[in-house]
Enzyme design. Sequence first.
Site, PDB file in Angstrom:
ATOM      1  N   CYS A 182     -65.987  27.018  41.480  1.00 28.28           N
ATOM      2  CA  CYS A 182     -65.291  26.454  40.327  1.00 28.28           C
ATOM      3  C   CYS A 182     -66.388  25.902  39.408  1.00 28.28           C
ATOM      4  O   CYS A 182     -67.094  24.964  39.777  1.00 28.28           O
ATOM      5  CB  CYS A 182     -64.340  25.362  40.793  1.00 28.28           C
ATOM      6  SG  CYS A 182     -63.543  24.502  39.429  1.00 28.28           S
TER       7      CYS A 182
ATOM      8  N   CYS B 172     -56.098  15.910  27.795  1.00 27.39           N
ATOM      9  CA  CYS B 172     -54.974  16.005  28.724  1.00 27.39           C
ATOM     10  C   CYS B 172     -54.882  14.689  29.504  1.00 27.39           C
ATOM     11  O   CYS B 172     -55.855  14.261  30.126  1.00 27.39           O
ATOM     12  CB  CYS B 172     -55.178  17.172  29.686  1.00 27.39           C
ATOM     13  SG  CYS B 172     -55.439  18.725  28.815  1.00 27.39           S
TER      14      CYS B 172
ATOM     15  N   CYS C   7     -58.867  19.742  41.508  1.00 22.67           N
ATOM     16  CA  CYS C   7     -58.538  19.983  40.101  1.00 22.67           C
ATOM     17  C   CYS C   7     -58.314  18.674  39.375  1.00 22.67           C
ATOM     18  O   CYS C   7     -57.553  17.822  39.841  1.00 22.67           O
ATOM     19  CB  CYS C   7     -57.232  20.764  39.983  1.00 22.67           C
ATOM     20  SG  CYS C   7     -57.272  22.377  40.676  1.00 22.67           S
TER      21      CYS C   7
ATOM     22  N   CYS D 133     -55.889  14.347  33.420  1.00 24.82           N
ATOM     23  CA  CYS D 133     -57.147  14.925  33.900  1.00 24.82           C
ATOM     24  C   CYS D 133     -58.297  13.940  33.717  1.00 24.82           C
ATOM     25  O   CYS D 133     -58.497  13.394  32.628  1.00 24.82           O
ATOM     26  CB  CYS D 133     -57.440  16.221  33.139  1.00 24.82           C
ATOM     27  SG  CYS D 133     -59.001  16.973  33.615  1.00 24.82           S
TER      28      CYS D 133
ATOM     29  N   GLU E 204     -70.329  19.011  37.068  1.00 26.30           N
ATOM     30  CA  GLU E 204     -69.976  19.204  38.477  1.00 26.30           C
ATOM     31  C   GLU E 204     -69.471  20.633  38.689  1.00 26.30           C
ATOM     32  O   GLU E 204     -68.793  21.196  37.826  1.00 26.30           O
ATOM     33  CB  GLU E 204     -68.922  18.172  38.890  1.00 26.30           C
ATOM     34  CG  GLU E 204     -69.526  16.761  38.900  1.00 26.30           C
ATOM     35  CD  GLU E 204     -68.567  15.650  39.299  1.00 26.30           C
ATOM     36  OE1 GLU E 204     -69.049  14.657  39.853  1.00 26.30           O
ATOM     37  OE2 GLU E 204     -67.355  15.755  39.052  1.00 26.30           O
TER      38      GLU E 204
ATOM     39  N   CYS F 169     -65.375  17.057  28.093  1.00 25.62           N
ATOM     40  CA  CYS F 169     -64.346  17.978  27.599  1.00 25.62           C
ATOM     41  C   CYS F 169     -63.871  17.513  26.234  1.00 25.62           C
ATOM     42  O   CYS F 169     -63.797  16.319  25.968  1.00 25.62           O
ATOM     43  CB  CYS F 169     -63.172  18.033  28.576  1.00 25.62           C
ATOM     44  SG  CYS F 169     -61.956  19.313  28.151  1.00 25.62           S
TER      45      CYS F 169
HETATM   46  N1  SAH Z   1     -59.725  23.271  30.366  1.00 27.59           N
HETATM   47  C1  SAH Z   1     -59.257  24.295  31.231  1.00 27.59           C
HETATM   48  C2  SAH Z   1     -59.930  24.344  32.600  1.00 27.59           C
HETATM   49  C3  SAH Z   1     -60.126  23.047  33.350  1.00 27.59           C
HETATM   50  S1  SAH Z   1     -58.827  22.340  34.254  1.00 27.59           S
HETATM   51  C4  SAH Z   1     -57.755  24.206  31.381  1.00 27.59           C
HETATM   52  O1  SAH Z   1     -57.166  23.279  30.867  1.00 27.59           O
HETATM   53  O2  SAH Z   1     -57.158  25.114  31.956  1.00 27.59           O
HETATM   54  C5  SAH Z   1     -58.362  23.375  35.557  1.00 27.59           C
HETATM   55  C6  SAH Z   1     -56.916  23.152  35.979  1.00 27.59           C
HETATM   56  O3  SAH Z   1     -56.714  21.877  36.618  1.00 27.59           O
HETATM   57  C7  SAH Z   1     -55.964  23.163  34.794  1.00 27.59           C
HETATM   58  O4  SAH Z   1     -54.833  23.924  35.085  1.00 27.59           O
HETATM   59  C8  SAH Z   1     -55.598  21.697  34.650  1.00 27.59           C
HETATM   60  O5  SAH Z   1     -54.391  21.534  33.965  1.00 27.59           O
HETATM   61  C9  SAH Z   1     -55.545  21.260  36.078  1.00 27.59           C
HETATM   62  N2  SAH Z   1     -55.628  19.816  36.282  1.00 27.59           N
HETATM   63  C10 SAH Z   1     -56.212  18.898  35.477  1.00 27.59           C
HETATM   64  N3  SAH Z   1     -56.074  17.659  36.010  1.00 27.59           N
HETATM   65  C11 SAH Z   1     -55.396  17.808  37.173  1.00 27.59           C
HETATM   66  C12 SAH Z   1     -54.995  16.916  38.201  1.00 27.59           C
HETATM   67  N4  SAH Z   1     -55.260  15.633  38.123  1.00 27.59           N
HETATM   68  N5  SAH Z   1     -54.344  17.430  39.270  1.00 27.59           N
HETATM   69  C13 SAH Z   1     -54.115  18.756  39.371  1.00 27.59           C
HETATM   70  N6  SAH Z   1     -54.478  19.644  38.445  1.00 27.59           N
HETATM   71  C14 SAH Z   1     -55.122  19.181  37.351  1.00 27.59           C
END
Ligand code: SAH
Length: 343
Positions: free
Chosen positions: A103, A114, A335, A117, A90, A110
């Site tokens: 984006c 986390c 995000c 996420c 996406e 992935c």
């Molecule tokens: N793997 C990379 C890039 C992808 S995530 C990273 O970890 O930075 C992009 C951003 O979205 C990251 O800062 C991540 O922590 C944040 N993110 C992930 N899940 C989220 C959520 N449910 N709500 C808000 N931000 C989130």
Amino acid sequence: MTDLRKLSIEQLTEALVSFGEKSFRASQVYDWIWAKNARSFEEMSNLSLELRKKLTSHFDINPAEIHQVQISKDGTIKNAVRLHDGFMVESVMIPTSERSTACVSSQVGCSLDCEFCATAKLKRMRNLEVAEIVDQVVLIHRQSLEFTGRPLSNIVFMGMGEPLMNFPNVVEAIRKISDPKALAMSPRRITVSTSGIPKMIMKLADEKLRVNLALSLHSAIEHKRNDIMPFSKAFSLEEIKNSLIYWHRETGSIITLEYCVWGGINDGKEDIEALLDFCQDVMVKVNIIQYNPIGEGKFARRNIDAEAQYIRALEKNNIPVTVRRSRGADIDAACGQLANKNL
Ligand code: SAH
């Protein structure tokens, strides 16, 4: 057959010379595939029919294509992009009154875990190829012109995947995006977001790409961060911080710390203190990200009062702080929500 876009300019030259062509033809073909974004040999109108035939019999071009488009009520557009082997990623176009941001994804799924996420719930299937990353940018650039009348202005590697775990392809894609003979976009408008792999942060600094770096911190208390982002047990916060110091020393650019504030998780005084402490000897700005819920569970609640406390404390200590408003949440484009849900 080999995808033409997997060849370096040297390999392209070699191939064309082996067909009995003059070497300058290589730069014409390069221009077609990387600057004019040709996706078929027929489009390459300044090449002879004979050369186009030779190219067709030796190479193919496998563009990533938009499979599905969803438009949010706030104007954000989420694209499901189909890759040549059927996998989907996406990519999101985020318009504001003065800019359009793409984006983009760097991996199918992935590798990380986390907890908050949605992409992390998908297994990593494979890394994206250079052309597949560039294609997302080209598709969104066209979409931006179509929907907003403006070209794409910014690119963030904040889609699916961990960009630093697909290092060579992400670096090469950035080179193509910023190459004056390819997409010719300024690297200053590109941000690579990482969950924090110290060695790779330093390696990226060494590449001298002139891009921006964002680190997903979320907690400056080591054991808490390890709970939230379990893979990070492999590195100490000290190592991560040292890599950021290295980044700033080598590139001169300020690092963005991405930070969500969750009720009952990182909304205490000690969490704020730890963040202020982390910011001490490294040049950073903090981006408070509004959490986008991805289900029930312990991360269900964003703590708005605590966000305000964080902002006050950071401002008092002269640490620049901004808030990232959630965009496209109604279509799961915000995000952390990219999870191929409607496919
Ligand atoms: N793997 C990379 C890039 C992808 S995530 C990273 O970890 O930075 C992009 C951003 O979205 C990251 O800062 C991540 O922590 C944040 N993110 C992930 N899940 C989220 C959520 N449910 N709500 C808000 N931000 C989130």
